[in-house]
Write an enzyme that holds these catalytic residues in place. Structure first.
Site, short mmCIF file in Angstrom:
data_model
loop_
_atom_site.label_atom_id
_atom_site.label_comp_id
_atom_site.label_asym_id
_atom_site.label_seq_id
_atom_site.Cartn_x
_atom_site.Cartn_y
_atom_site.Cartn_z
N HIS A 1 0.84 -1.20 0.00
CA HIS A 1 0.00 0.00 0.00
C HIS A 1 0.87 1.24 0.00
O HIS A 1 1.79 1.36 0.80
CB HIS A 1 -0.93 0.01 1.22
CG HIS A 1 -2.11 -0.89 1.06
ND1 HIS A 1 -3.38 -0.44 0.85
CD2 HIS A 1 -2.18 -2.24 1.01
CE1 HIS A 1 -4.20 -1.47 0.70
NE2 HIS A 1 -3.49 -2.57 0.80
N TYR B 1 -9.17 5.74 7.28
CA TYR B 1 -9.30 6.12 8.69
C TYR B 1 -10.31 7.26 8.72
O TYR B 1 -10.01 8.36 8.24
CB TYR B 1 -7.95 6.59 9.25
CG TYR B 1 -6.96 5.47 9.49
CD1 TYR B 1 -6.22 4.93 8.45
CD2 TYR B 1 -6.75 4.98 10.78
CE1 TYR B 1 -5.30 3.91 8.68
CE2 TYR B 1 -5.83 3.95 11.02
CZ TYR B 1 -5.11 3.43 9.96
OH TYR B 1 -4.20 2.42 10.20
N PRO C 1 -4.52 0.42 18.88
CA PRO C 1 -4.23 -0.05 17.51
C PRO C 1 -4.28 1.02 16.41
O PRO C 1 -3.93 0.72 15.27
CB PRO C 1 -5.31 -1.11 17.27
CG PRO C 1 -6.41 -0.75 18.19
CD PRO C 1 -5.78 -0.12 19.39
N LYS D 1 0.77 -0.20 15.19
CA LYS D 1 2.16 -0.33 15.64
C LYS D 1 2.50 -1.58 16.44
O LYS D 1 3.68 -1.93 16.57
CB LYS D 1 2.54 0.89 16.51
CG LYS D 1 2.74 2.16 15.72
CD LYS D 1 4.00 2.11 14.89
CE LYS D 1 4.01 3.13 13.79
NZ LYS D 1 4.20 2.61 12.45
N TYR E 1 3.93 6.40 10.49
CA TYR E 1 3.07 5.27 10.12
C TYR E 1 3.86 4.19 9.39
O TYR E 1 3.68 2.99 9.64
CB TYR E 1 1.92 5.78 9.24
CG TYR E 1 0.82 4.77 9.01
CD1 TYR E 1 -0.26 4.67 9.88
CD2 TYR E 1 0.85 3.90 7.92
CE1 TYR E 1 -1.27 3.75 9.67
CE2 TYR E 1 -0.14 2.96 7.70
CZ TYR E 1 -1.21 2.89 8.58
OH TYR E 1 -2.20 1.96 8.38
#
Ligand code: FAD
Ligand code: DHB
Length: 389
Positions: free
Chosen positions: A72, A201, A292, A296, A382
């Site tokens: 991704h 998100y 979550p 990580k 991220y």
């Protein structure tokens, strides 16, 4: 029984540590209290940082990951009326991979059972002893009910949040930090093609929602719920309706399909310091938990054991204690960075019902979606920061 490193717990941390040590000529034995089927069926994390993928690939575990995993190049951040894509390669030169933790664990177990060091499932009463000496041992009862003793040079406590190792480290002095968040995630796995190219998100006044996936035909989705919610009160239809509401965007909808798993996950942060007592070293969830939202938990476990493998090779092969002595501080620097990032993502995306909080969150989201430095900060964290911070 005798080995160089006795490893407690066959989660991703313990299994990968064993593999990394084997590749460096150090032997180990892994002790796991659950069955192989149970360990391989646990549905957990799904996003692998670049460093995690590189580590697994270098350890000879990348074949299926590269074939079946999904690379991704970004994520979508959403708030009402806006779906904005963060493009990771242009922001920070890295990508992430979607490949379920269950698959990582299956690959690790298959490699271990294919000529790797011993991996004992179904053991009980696992007790590390004499960890303040150079010859610790682990007492346990094997799957046939026979009491056994494993003599070692070092013990790795990779036994997750509920294992016995952390208590032994804390008993010699140390400190614990904990924050319980007033939300939980209701997660589902569904046989439905993901309706999105990248993870979404989504901020919504009703609460956060996350669209993730496991394959071109399996979706993984999450909803922010109250921690007291009971999974029985969430029919499949209620879950899909809430996802539709929270992720709504003109001309687009969530793909529905049969739900194959549904559970509520509590959200907390937890850090236990130090991550070492004598010859007992903690790694992964045994030492820390993150909420979550930053994806990580699994990646931190992999980073810990990468550092720990280096430290143990140096300790047991070169007889040098420098990396063993610096392990806890090096690992904790990264743990706190990830704890901060996970807290920041959680705070930006989960609604509290307070209007002032909501305006602050929307302002922060607009900032990340309009400022390249702000977006880069998210992207760097991220996709994973360097091993040493
Ligand atoms: P674990 O995977 O917990 O492995 C520890 C092992 O030790 C287990 O196999 C356990 O059975 C074994 N063990 C425990 N006690 C003993 C004992 N006494 N004797 C022998 N063995 C023992 N992270 C994310 O990044 N994204 C997510 O979406 C996400 N979802 C999650 C969902 C759930 C329900 C949970 C629990 C965690 C989730 N995480 C997620 C976190 C991530 O899965 C963990 O950070 C990761 O599993 C850590 O790996 P570990 O090897 O340190 O611990
Ligand atoms: C998944 C889990 C996460 O915690 C996250 O931030 C992204 C994806 C997942 O399970 O796919």
């Amino acid at each position: 029984m005798r080995t160089q490193v006795g490893i407690i717990g066959a989660g991703p941390a313990g299994l990968l540590l064993s593999r990394l040590l084997t590749l460096q000529g150090i032997d180990s034995v892994v002790l796991e209290n659950r069955s192989r089927d149970y360990v391989q069926a646990r549905i957990r994390a799904g996003v692998l940082e670049q460093h995690t993928v590189d580590t697994l690939t270098a350890a000879g575990l990348g074949m299926r990951l590269h074939r079946e995993g999904l690379e991704h190049t970004g994520i979508h951040l959403q708030y009402p009326g806006v779906r904005h894509t963060l493009d990771f390669p242009s922001l920070c030169g890295r990508t992430v991979w979607v490949y379920g933790q269950t698959e990582v664990v299956k690959d690790l177990i298959a490699a271990q059972l294919d000529g790797g060091p011993p991996l004992l499932f179904g053991v009980s009463d696992v007790t590390p002893e004499d960890v303040d000496t150079d010859s610790p041992r682990i007492r346990f009862t094997d799957a046939d009910g026979v009491p056994r003793v494993l003599e070692c040079d070092a013990v790795a406590g990779t036994d997750g949040f509920h294992g016995p190792s952390r208590a032994l480290v804390q008993a010699a002095g140390g400190r614990v930090w904990e924050r319980t968040y007033p939300y939980a995630w209701l997660g589902i796995l569904a046989d439905a093609a993901p309706a999105t190219d990248e993870l979404i998100y989504a901020w919504h006044r009703d609460g956060f929602a996350l669209y993730s996936m496991r394959s071109p035909s399996v979706s993984r989705l999450y909803l922010q719920v109250d921690p007291a919610e009971r999974v029985e009160d969430w029919s499949d239809e209620r879950v899909w309706d809430a996802l539709d509401t929270r992720m709504a965007l003109d001309g687009w909808s969530v793909n529905r399909g049969p739900v194959t798993e549904k559970s509520v996950l509590p959200m907390r942060s937890f850090v236990s310091s130090p991550m070492r007592r004598g010859r007992l070293f903690l790694a992964g969830d045994a030492a820390h938990i993150v909420p979550p939202t930053g994806a990580k938990g699994l990646n931190l476990a992999v980073a810990d054991v990468t550092l720990l493998a280096q430290a143990l090779v140096r300790l047991l092969q070169d007889k040098e204690t420098d990396l063993a002595d610096s392990y806890s501080d090096r690992a904790l620097a990264r743990v706190w960075r990830c704890t901060h990032f996970s807290w920041w993502m959680t705070s930006m995306l989960h609604t509290s019902g307070d209007d002032f909080d909501a305006e602050l969150q929307l302002s922060q989201l607009r900032r990340v979606c309009s400022s390249e430095p702000a977006a880069r900060e998210l992207a760097e964290n991220y996709t994973g920061l360097p091993l040493d911070l």
